[in-house]
Design an enzyme around this catalytic site. Structure first.
Site, PDB file in Angstrom:
ATOM      1  N   PRO A   1       0.795  -1.230  -0.025  1.00 60.17           N
ATOM      2  CA  PRO A   1      -0.036   0.199   0.084  1.00 60.17           C
ATOM      3  C   PRO A   1       0.759   1.143  -0.109  1.00 60.17           C
ATOM      4  O   PRO A   1       1.864   1.286   0.497  1.00 60.17           O
ATOM      5  CB  PRO A   1      -0.522  -0.003   1.304  1.00 60.17           C
ATOM      6  CG  PRO A   1       0.275  -0.975   2.100  1.00 60.17           C
ATOM      7  CD  PRO A   1       1.272  -1.463   1.377  1.00 60.17           C
ATOM      8  N   GLU A   2       0.313   2.343  -0.650  1.00 62.10           N
ATOM      9  CA  GLU A   2       0.923   3.573  -0.598  1.00 62.10           C
ATOM     10  C   GLU A   2      -0.119   4.434   0.251  1.00 62.10           C
ATOM     11  O   GLU A   2      -0.824   3.731   0.895  1.00 62.10           O
ATOM     12  CB  GLU A   2       1.033   4.324  -1.867  1.00 62.10           C
ATOM     13  CG  GLU A   2       2.036   3.254  -2.785  1.00 62.10           C
ATOM     14  CD  GLU A   2       2.375   3.960  -4.128  1.00 62.10           C
ATOM     15  OE1 GLU A   2       2.704   5.335  -3.763  1.00 62.10           O
ATOM     16  OE2 GLU A   2       2.858   3.456  -4.900  1.00 62.10           O
TER      17      GLU A   2
ATOM     18  N   LYS B   1       2.735   6.266   5.613  1.00 61.20           N
ATOM     19  CA  LYS B   1       2.122   4.908   5.419  1.00 61.20           C
ATOM     20  C   LYS B   1       1.870   4.409   6.915  1.00 61.20           C
ATOM     21  O   LYS B   1       1.771   3.277   7.077  1.00 61.20           O
ATOM     22  CB  LYS B   1       3.153   4.092   4.702  1.00 61.20           C
ATOM     23  CG  LYS B   1       3.271   4.672   3.484  1.00 61.20           C
ATOM     24  CD  LYS B   1       4.591   3.945   2.531  1.00 61.20           C
ATOM     25  CE  LYS B   1       4.828   5.022   1.508  1.00 61.20           C
ATOM     26  NZ  LYS B   1       6.286   4.183   0.677  1.00 61.20           N
TER      27      LYS B   1
ATOM     28  N   ARG C   1      14.671  -0.041  -6.025  1.00 57.31           N
ATOM     29  CA  ARG C   1      13.244  -0.284  -6.598  1.00 57.31           C
ATOM     30  C   ARG C   1      13.109  -0.036  -7.918  1.00 57.31           C
ATOM     31  O   ARG C   1      13.976   0.708  -8.411  1.00 57.31           O
ATOM     32  CB  ARG C   1      12.083   0.494  -5.661  1.00 57.31           C
ATOM     33  CG  ARG C   1      12.333   0.679  -4.364  1.00 57.31           C
ATOM     34  CD  ARG C   1      11.794  -0.798  -3.700  1.00 57.31           C
ATOM     35  NE  ARG C   1      10.604  -1.142  -4.122  1.00 57.31           N
ATOM     36  CZ  ARG C   1       9.523  -0.677  -3.328  1.00 57.31           C
ATOM     37  NH1 ARG C   1       9.496   0.131  -2.501  1.00 57.31           N
ATOM     38  NH2 ARG C   1       8.350  -1.193  -3.960  1.00 57.31           N
TER      39      ARG C   1
END
Length: 299
Positions: free
Chosen positions: A2-3, A52, A288
């Site tokens: 999730p962001e 987050k 990433r």
DNA sequence: CGGTTATGTATAG
DNA sequence: TATACCTAACCGC
């Protein structure tokens, strides 16, 4: 996975269906047994998100801090009131799976189902339940510790009170590539790999541009676009960054936008840029995958 | 059924 | 920079 938008949705969900209720708290998996015991029977007084980070606040001043990390997820279920509050929009979304409750004939809520898989924490009220699986962090902290954590984070585009100038100052303070700083939660809280790639594309920003070289107006535009995109993510329950005119399929509502039409560059390596036709590129940045259009986002 | 992947972060070196 | 963490979905066989 999730962001920030997912965490804010989850916080809103907790506030709307559990706040003010006494909760049974357990750890079916066992890894949070001691914490669950301290919370069991307590009343949830509030739920907040910053970036987050999720903070569930209990009447006895204890705060449950949860960070979902890469693969954590919450799932919810309960009676009709509970369902109505939780399932507006798409039936299934990343980071907050919802289980369709079988209410064949408006049946009475009979309590949570037997836990499936590795449930770190289960919270249950008289009306519904929430299961947490696979979080990176799940711990009890004090209000002071919560404040300290928030103080270290950058401004959150989903917090109406946050200061855009704070983001501009923090990103320009370093020579670090903008693409790296957007993932740094001390620069801006809540942005993850999808919003990073999509915001840079929409702003036509070269991902390796040093923050110190980012123009004031470009930095401000990045912030404003993230405010827009992430609020839309909270509303829709998914990340959609494409304008309708840039989608290949027929124009549709949020729930109608197919996955393959939702983004400009994220996971579109080798496909044609929606704007200029150049092949979308991919490289590792900060361990990433970063996706970008070498033409639209040229140095 | 096994390997890969994931919208994340902490820690070691 | 590399690796660990620790979970589930997805894909190919």
């Amino acid at each position: 996975m999730p962001e920030g938008h997912s965490i804010h949705r989850i916080a809103r969900q907790f506030a709307s269906v559990f706040a003010g209720e006494a909760l049974r708290v357990s750890s079916p998996q066992g890894r949070f047994a001691a914490g669950a015991e301290r919370l069991d029977g307590g009343v949830l007084t509030g739920a907040r998100a910053h970036g987050k980070q999720l903070f569930l606040e209990f009447h006895n001043e204890l705060v449950l801090r949860v960070h979902l990390g890469l693969y954590g997820a919450w799932s919810f279920g309960g009676d009709s009131r509970f369902q109505g509050a939780s399932s507006i929009g798409a039936p299934r979304r990343i980071g907050e799976r919802e289980t369709a409750h079988d209410d064949g004939a408006a049946s009475v809520y009979a309590g949570p189902p037997p836990p499936v898989g590795a449930v770190r924490v289960r919270l249950a009220s008289a009306h519904g339940w929430a299961d947490l699986r696979g979080p990176t962090a799940c711990e009890l902290i004090t209000g002071a510790e919560r404040d300290a954590i928030i103080a270290k984070l950058g401004p959150d585009p989903l917090d109406p009170g946050s200061d855009p100038g704070e983001f501009v100052a923090r990103v320009q303070r370093k020579r670090t590539a903008v693409g790296l700083s957007l993932m740094n939660q001390e620069v801006i809280a809540g942005v993850g790999n999808v919003y990073r790639a999509e915001a840079l594309f929409r702003g036509r920003v070269y991902p390796w541009l040093p923050g110190a070289a980012l123009r004031d107006d470009d930095a401000a535009a990045l912030w404003e676009d993230l405010v827009f995109l992430m609020n839309d993510g909270v509303r829709a329950g998914r990340i959609i960054t494409t304008a309708p005119s840039h989608r290949e399929g027929p124009a549709g509502t949020d729930s109608g936008v197919p996955v393959e039409d939702a983004h400009y560059v994220y996971k579109r390596t080798g496909l044609a840029c929606r704007i200029c036709g150049t092949m979308v590129a991919m490289a590792e940045m900060g361990a990433r995958k970063l996706y970008w259009c070498p033409s639209c986002q040229a140095a």
